[in-house]
Design a protein around this motif. Sequence first.
Motif, PDB file in Angstrom:
ATOM      1  N   GLY A  79       9.850  -0.640  -7.688  1.00 14.19           N
ATOM      2  CA  GLY A  79      10.348  -0.275  -6.375  1.00 14.19           C
ATOM      3  C   GLY A  79       9.792   1.024  -5.840  1.00 14.19           C
ATOM      4  N   PHE A  80      10.446   1.531  -4.761  1.00 10.46           N
ATOM      5  CA  PHE A  80      10.013   2.745  -4.072  1.00 10.46           C
ATOM      6  C   PHE A  80       8.578   2.589  -3.561  1.00 10.46           C
ATOM      7  N   GLY A  81       8.249   1.398  -3.117  1.00  8.86           N
ATOM      8  CA  GLY A  81       6.880   1.058  -2.737  1.00  8.86           C
ATOM      9  C   GLY A  81       6.392  -0.087  -3.598  1.00  8.86           C
ATOM     10  N   ARG A 100       0.826  -1.227   0.000  1.00  5.45           N
ATOM     11  CA  ARG A 100       0.000   0.000   0.000  1.00  5.45           C
ATOM     12  C   ARG A 100       0.850   1.263   0.000  1.00  5.45           C
ATOM     13  N   VAL A 101       2.154   1.116  -0.149  1.00  6.48           N
ATOM     14  CA  VAL A 101       3.010   2.282  -0.341  1.00  6.48           C
ATOM     15  C   VAL A 101       2.958   2.620  -1.818  1.00  6.48           C
ATOM     16  N   GLN A 102       2.472   3.785  -2.145  1.00  2.00           N
ATOM     17  CA  GLN A 102       2.240   4.127  -3.538  1.00  2.00           C
ATOM     18  C   GLN A 102       3.532   4.128  -4.330  1.00  2.00           C
ATOM     19  N   HIS A 103       3.464   3.456  -5.462  1.00  2.00           N
ATOM     20  CA  HIS A 103       4.604   3.220  -6.329  1.00  2.00           C
ATOM     21  C   HIS A 103       4.440   4.117  -7.550  1.00  2.00           C
ATOM     22  N   ALA A 104       5.429   4.965  -7.827  1.00  2.00           N
ATOM     23  CA  ALA A 104       5.367   5.846  -8.996  1.00  2.00           C
ATOM     24  C   ALA A 104       6.747   5.916  -9.617  1.00  2.00           C
ATOM     25  N   LEU A 105       6.779   5.820 -10.953  1.00  2.46           N
ATOM     26  CA  LEU A 105       8.065   5.810 -11.651  1.00  2.46           C
ATOM     27  C   LEU A 105       8.364   7.137 -12.341  1.00  2.46           C
TER      28      LEU A 105
END
Length: 393
Positions: free
Chosen positions: A342-344, A218-223
């Motif tokens: 990644g990053f979430g 649930r950690v929002q992932h954005a590229l």
Amino acid sequence: MDGAARTVARDFTALYGAPPEGVWAAPGRVNLIGEYTDFNEGFVMPLALPHTVVAAVRRRTDGVLRLHSADIPGPVAELDATALEPRSGGGWAAYPAGVLWALARAGHTAVLGGADLHLASTVPTGAGLSSSAALEVVTAVALDELHGLGLDRPALARCAQRAENDFVGVPCGIMDQMASAVCVPGHALHLDCRDLTVRQIPFDLTAHGLTLLVVDTRVQHALGDGAYAERRAGCEEGARQLGVPHLRDLPYHALPHALARLDDERLRRYVRHVVSDDHRVARVVALLASGTHGDLRAIGPVLTEGHASLRDDLRISCPELDLVVSAATAAGALGARMTGGGFGGSAVVLTQAADAERIAAAVHDAFADAAFTAPRVFGARPSAGARRLRPAS
């Protein structure tokens, strides 16, 4: 199929005043192994999820592109199909609009007549499960069939990738679009991202008493925030300094010597991850292709090893993803790693089927103890790629 097709077709008719010409679906994906290797022309092994973007579509002849989502509040977006401009905003609508733009730029100008689309998705957004690629691919497959363009699936995936790279502005590789376009049920996709050679590897976890869990943190992932692009640029610079076209061209056995030639510690980390993850893909392929119970279970430590590389060398993990891996493996999982950009986003956990519920509970408990938002956990079933649906009667 399918009740979903019937619902989307019915809602399309209510929205636009006429029925669609067809209904299509394209899936999200999880990646078993091989991360940040696709844009290095390396190797990946994703599998399609049962979660899909479903699109009801009808052609137009007046140059108008109308887009509507059942999942995102807002009116119909109406665009001029003949005047689409890259990186002009538009939120979610930029993805299907970008596909039309990419098809037209590739010479398929029939699509400039426009279209009406109504979409509904069960692919979690921001979870690293390729909801954007599913949206692109379902649009590409529908427009290809409606206009009789005759494009094969790799060509459609390339157009979908171009939509995301050049129109939306996210420098992703080809893995997500190819997985959504060509995966088959019961298999993982071994993809060579240089020439798009495809090998479908049997991945029948149930027959081996195993389960692959997907844990959405649930950690929002954005590229699109620059961190992904920075890693890509770093990989390209590492390849340039080492004198190879792409990091895929650096043999695994030559990695120690290559790293010694790089002065930049950041580039060393990126190169080490990509070359070793290509090697991990080869190891997993060998284990899966052997078809034995013991070998299938043996992919677990390779997954966990891959997570350590993503965490320590590529540095794209986060505390929640690390906690999934540590809690699941401590509870007896065979292996686990973050999946996607990644990053979430999400992690995958390989476990004995009999232990899956207990391990999922252990991850939930660990998140509660850390005061993290409760994760969403579900089983991954290798599913079909993009296809036309038949509404249920």
